[in-house]
Design a protein around this motif. Structure first.
Motif, PDB file in Angstrom:
ATOM      1  N   THR A  19       5.614   1.063   2.898  1.00 39.05           N
ATOM      2  CA  THR A  19       4.244   0.532   2.820  1.00 39.05           C
ATOM      3  C   THR A  19       3.264   1.608   2.348  1.00 39.05           C
ATOM      4  O   THR A  19       2.393   1.348   1.506  1.00 39.05           O
ATOM      5  N   THR A  20       3.406   2.822   2.876  1.00 38.08           N
ATOM      6  CA  THR A  20       2.473   3.878   2.448  1.00 38.08           C
ATOM      7  C   THR A  20       2.745   4.273   0.986  1.00 38.08           C
ATOM      8  O   THR A  20       1.804   4.524   0.228  1.00 38.08           O
ATOM      9  N   ALA A  21       4.014   4.283   0.590  1.00 39.40           N
ATOM     10  CA  ALA A  21       4.322   4.603  -0.821  1.00 39.40           C
ATOM     11  C   ALA A  21       3.732   3.529  -1.730  1.00 39.40           C
ATOM     12  O   ALA A  21       3.145   3.829  -2.788  1.00 39.40           O
ATOM     13  N   ALA A  22       3.851   2.265  -1.303  1.00 37.88           N
ATOM     14  CA  ALA A  22       3.313   1.162  -2.106  1.00 37.88           C
ATOM     15  C   ALA A  22       1.787   1.289  -2.240  1.00 37.88           C
ATOM     16  O   ALA A  22       1.227   1.087  -3.325  1.00 37.88           O
ATOM     17  N   LEU A  23       1.130   1.663  -1.137  1.00 35.45           N
ATOM     18  CA  LEU A  23      -0.332   1.816  -1.184  1.00 35.45           C
ATOM     19  C   LEU A  23      -0.739   2.930  -2.145  1.00 35.45           C
ATOM     20  O   LEU A  23      -1.704   2.789  -2.910  1.00 35.45           O
ATOM     21  N   GLU A  24      -0.019   4.037  -2.092  1.00 32.35           N
ATOM     22  CA  GLU A  24      -0.367   5.173  -2.956  1.00 32.35           C
ATOM     23  C   GLU A  24      -0.137   4.820  -4.434  1.00 32.35           C
ATOM     24  O   GLU A  24      -0.955   5.140  -5.295  1.00 32.35           O
ATOM     25  N   LEU A  25       0.954   4.118  -4.712  1.00 34.83           N
ATOM     26  CA  LEU A  25       1.232   3.719  -6.101  1.00 34.83           C
ATOM     27  C   LEU A  25       0.179   2.710  -6.576  1.00 34.83           C
ATOM     28  O   LEU A  25      -0.280   2.768  -7.724  1.00 34.83           O
ATOM     29  N   GLN A  26      -0.208   1.814  -5.698  1.00 35.32           N
ATOM     30  CA  GLN A  26      -1.240   0.830  -6.044  1.00 35.32           C
ATOM     31  C   GLN A  26      -2.565   1.542  -6.357  1.00 35.32           C
ATOM     32  O   GLN A  26      -3.249   1.221  -7.323  1.00 35.32           O
ATOM     33  N   ARG A  27      -2.895   2.551  -5.523  1.00 36.02           N
ATOM     34  CA  ARG A  27      -4.140   3.314  -5.751  1.00 36.02           C
ATOM     35  C   ARG A  27      -4.125   3.975  -7.132  1.00 36.02           C
ATOM     36  O   ARG A  27      -5.157   4.154  -7.770  1.00 36.02           O
ATOM     37  N   ARG A  28      -2.926   4.333  -7.588  1.00 36.85           N
ATOM     38  CA  ARG A  28      -2.823   4.997  -8.896  1.00 36.85           C
ATOM     39  C   ARG A  28      -2.752   3.998 -10.048  1.00 36.85           C
ATOM     40  O   ARG A  28      -2.458   4.353 -11.187  1.00 36.85           O
TER      41      ARG A  28
ATOM     42  N   ASP B 127      -1.984  -5.179   5.154  1.00 40.86           N
ATOM     43  CA  ASP B 127      -3.080  -6.104   4.793  1.00 40.86           C
ATOM     44  C   ASP B 127      -3.892  -5.539   3.634  1.00 40.86           C
ATOM     45  O   ASP B 127      -4.247  -6.247   2.697  1.00 40.86           O
ATOM     46  N   HIS B 128      -4.190  -4.255   3.735  1.00 38.44           N
ATOM     47  CA  HIS B 128      -4.982  -3.617   2.677  1.00 38.44           C
ATOM     48  C   HIS B 128      -4.238  -3.702   1.337  1.00 38.44           C
ATOM     49  O   HIS B 128      -4.841  -3.991   0.303  1.00 38.44           O
ATOM     50  N   PHE B 129      -2.938  -3.500   1.392  1.00 39.19           N
ATOM     51  CA  PHE B 129      -2.105  -3.591   0.180  1.00 39.19           C
ATOM     52  C   PHE B 129      -2.212  -4.996  -0.423  1.00 39.19           C
ATOM     53  O   PHE B 129      -2.429  -5.163  -1.623  1.00 39.19           O
ATOM     54  N   ARG B 130      -2.096  -6.012   0.429  1.00 31.44           N
ATOM     55  CA  ARG B 130      -2.167  -7.404  -0.062  1.00 31.44           C
ATOM     56  C   ARG B 130      -3.556  -7.724  -0.607  1.00 31.44           C
ATOM     57  O   ARG B 130      -3.687  -8.334  -1.660  1.00 31.44           O
ATOM     58  N   HIS B 131      -4.587  -7.280   0.125  1.00 31.36           N
ATOM     59  CA  HIS B 131      -5.959  -7.590  -0.319  1.00 31.36           C
ATOM     60  C   HIS B 131      -6.276  -6.986  -1.676  1.00 31.36           C
ATOM     61  O   HIS B 131      -7.146  -7.464  -2.385  1.00 31.36           O
ATOM     62  N   ARG B 132      -5.568  -5.930  -2.011  1.00 29.59           N
ATOM     63  CA  ARG B 132      -5.821  -5.305  -3.319  1.00 29.59           C
ATOM     64  C   ARG B 132      -4.779  -5.787  -4.336  1.00 29.59           C
ATOM     65  O   ARG B 132      -4.378  -5.071  -5.238  1.00 29.59           O
ATOM     66  N   SER B 133      -4.323  -7.019  -4.141  1.00 27.57           N
ATOM     67  CA  SER B 133      -3.419  -7.709  -5.077  1.00 27.57           C
ATOM     68  C   SER B 133      -1.997  -7.182  -5.091  1.00 27.57           C
ATOM     69  O   SER B 133      -1.272  -7.374  -6.069  1.00 27.57           O
ATOM     70  N   GLY B 134      -1.602  -6.509  -4.023  1.00 29.08           N
ATOM     71  CA  GLY B 134      -0.198  -6.123  -3.915  1.00 29.08           C
ATOM     72  C   GLY B 134       0.639  -7.344  -3.559  1.00 29.08           C
ATOM     73  O   GLY B 134       0.173  -8.248  -2.870  1.00 29.08           O
ATOM     74  N   THR B 135       1.879  -7.360  -4.037  1.00 23.81           N
ATOM     75  CA  THR B 135       2.750  -8.506  -3.750  1.00 23.81           C
ATOM     76  C   THR B 135       3.772  -8.110  -2.686  1.00 23.81           C
ATOM     77  O   THR B 135       4.373  -7.032  -2.773  1.00 23.81           O
ATOM     78  N   VAL B 136       3.937  -8.969  -1.687  1.00 25.92           N
ATOM     79  CA  VAL B 136       5.028  -8.767  -0.738  1.00 25.92           C
ATOM     80  C   VAL B 136       6.001  -9.919  -0.920  1.00 25.92           C
ATOM     81  O   VAL B 136       5.630 -11.086  -0.762  1.00 25.92           O
ATOM     82  N   THR B 137       7.223  -9.606  -1.315  1.00 29.96           N
ATOM     83  CA  THR B 137       8.246 -10.648  -1.448  1.00 29.96           C
ATOM     84  C   THR B 137       9.095 -10.604  -0.195  1.00 29.96           C
ATOM     85  O   THR B 137       9.737  -9.585   0.091  1.00 29.96           O
ATOM     86  N   GLN B 138       9.043 -11.697   0.570  1.00 29.17           N
ATOM     87  CA  GLN B 138       9.790 -11.684   1.827  1.00 29.17           C
ATOM     88  C   GLN B 138      11.255 -12.011   1.528  1.00 29.17           C
ATOM     89  O   GLN B 138      11.632 -13.187   1.397  1.00 29.17           O
TER      90      GLN B 138
END
Ligand SMILES: Cc1cc2nc3c(=O)[nH]c(=O)nc-3n(C[C@H](O)[C@H](O)[C@H](O)COP(=O)(O)OP(=O)(O)OC[C@H]3O[C@@H](n4cnc5c(N)ncnc54)[C@H](O)[C@@H]3O)c2cc1C
Length: 415
Positions: A16-25, A209-220
């Motif tokens: 999750t933290t890696a995904a957030l950092e990549l999204q920020r970039r 949540d922050h990841f999703r709100h910034r248009s990140g996709t979670v595939t369950q």
């Protein structure tokens, strides 16, 4: 078929933290996670941001103590007898990692990683609006016996050499700070500038949540394989395939089969740990306390006092052994005589553990475009922020802020 820039396989704290950092970039990122993203093992952890935890588990004194520890069925470390044959390769590497020169190298590697961990995680939490769950305060390492306090105190110069400030509290000073403790304690080491996470589950959920709100996709879904596909990568999942330019493997103890498919065998084991959540403990602690005999942690959290610890090697699929959670109450009562267990809830989780106590944070040479971030053992929450920065740099082909040579996947040779 889904397409994305980066697919992060595993949505625990590392994914999750890696995904957030990549999204920020600026990347389009998909987390592939069969359960709740942001939950994972860290949700049940002790919530200690342990920058001071720079000591690998294998060391000469642990090896000397091992036979006694393993014979004690109620001790802090157990190996299920039927699981022993599966521990052989891991065990040999554990012995090799206990050589003094290897221990020194591991301390250096961990202190460099942890030296960048606070800044990285706090910044990430602030950006996600999750900093309210992080409290900066001294953490106490409490000993009952004078010898154990002396052994803990002997580590202060090593900690100081790595920029960690620690001081000794004698019994009186300790009881003045934490009056609920039994008067039989010898004293404590106070680690300055540590952090306590007051609700690790809510913290992880806020990041997701922050990841999703910034248009990140979670595939369950569960990833079943990662395979090259023309110029990109294909992640096969229980919910269909995902095509991605880059892949991050962060599926904790479940990463080994995915890496095997990419040509790597890693000696990854689950060092299973337990917690007992006490909603009405009837004692008050103001700080996180690490107890030394036996090792366990008591953390004041939003919804009660959490006792966490013990190590059990029994494989990933064996059912939890409730006794391991319950014994935490018995050992804690020795330190906190008024402790009550009304409404106690048990939990078991999997620390992804490599035999030298170091994680793997690496680009895979045999699978260009795939980065692995696994094996953070008992420090995954602590090292998540810095790992996320390193992973994002590896994905981008930039030089990470920490020398990642000690964390390469090839260090175990051909298994
Ligand atoms: C009792 C206990 C106390 C702890 N206390 C602390 C502490 O105080 N401080 C600290 O820093 N650390 C602590 N830890 C360690 C920390 O919790 C771990 O290091 C960390 O959670 C590991 O994170 P991870 O993301 O690598 O793995 P995990 O959290 O295990 O996440 C892996 C994720 O991958 C998913 N997954 C599994 N299979 C697949 C698949 N095939 N495809 C896709 N996804 C998949 C899983 O569902 C899971 O969500 C503790 C651990 C335990 C057990």
């Amino acid at each position: 078929l889904q397409r994305t820039d980066v697919a992060v396989v595993g949505g625990g704290i590392i994914g999750t933290t890696a995904a957030l950092e990549l999204q920020r970039r600026g990347y389009a990122v998909t987390i592939v996670e069969p359960n709740e993203a942001g939950a994972g093992t860290a949700g049940g952890s002790a919530g200690y941001l342990a920058w001071d935890d720079i000591f690998p588990i294998p060391n000469p004194s642990v090896i000397a103590d091992l036979p006694r520890m393993l014979l004690d069925k109620h001790g802090p470390l157990v190996i299920k007898p039927s699981y022993l044959p599966h521990m052989m390769g891991w065990g040999v590497r554990f012995l090799l990692a206990a050589r003094p020169s290897a221990v020194r190298r591991a301390i250096d590697a961990l202190s460099r990683l942890n030296g960048n961990a606070e800044e990285s995680l706090v910044a990430l939490a602030e950006r996600a609006g999750a900093q309210r769950y992080l409290v900066r305060e001294a953490a106490l390492h409490v000993s009952r016996k004078a010898e154990s306090l002396e052994a803990a105190a002997a580590q202060i110069p090593t900690l100081a050499a790595h920029g960690i400030v620690a001081e000794i509290l004698d019994r009186r000073a300790l009881l003045a700070q934490e009056p609920a403790l039994s008067t039989t304690v010898a004293g404590a080491i106070a680690i300055q500038g540590a952090y306590r996470c007051t609700n690790p589950g809510a913290f992880g959920a806020a990041l997701a949540d922050h990841f999703r709100h910034r248009s990140g996709t979670v595939t369950q879904a569960r990833a079943t394989a990662i395979a090259p596909d023309a110029t990109s990568w294909r992640v096969r999942t229980s919910a269909g395939d995902i095509l991605a330019n880059r892949i991050v493997v962060a599926a904790g103890v479940w990463s080994a089969p995915l890496l095997r498919g990419l040509g790597y065998r890693v000696p990854l084991q689950s060092a299973r740990g337990y917690h007992l959540m006490l909603p009405y403990p009837q004692v008050r602690l103001d700080r996180l306390i690490h107890f030394n005999e036996p090792h366990f942690v008591a953390t004041p959290m939003e919804d009660g006092l959490r006792l966490a610890g013990t190590v059990e090697f029994a494989g990933v699929d064996a059912p939890p052994n409730e006794y391991r959670a319950d014994m935490l109450f018995d050992v804690a009562r020795e330190y906190l005589p008024a402790l009550r267990r009304d409404g106690a809830a048990r939990w078991m989780g999997h620390r992804p553990s490599l035999p030298d106590s170091l994680p793997i944070i690496a680009s895979l040479r045999r699978a260009p475009g795939v980065v692995a971030a696994i094996g953070h053992e008992r420090r995954g929450l602590t090292e998540s922020g810095i790992t996320a920065r390193c992973v994002a740099d590896l994905v981008e082909g930039k030089t990470p802020p920490v020398d990642l040579t000690p964390f390469r996947i090839e260090r175990f040779g051909n298994l």
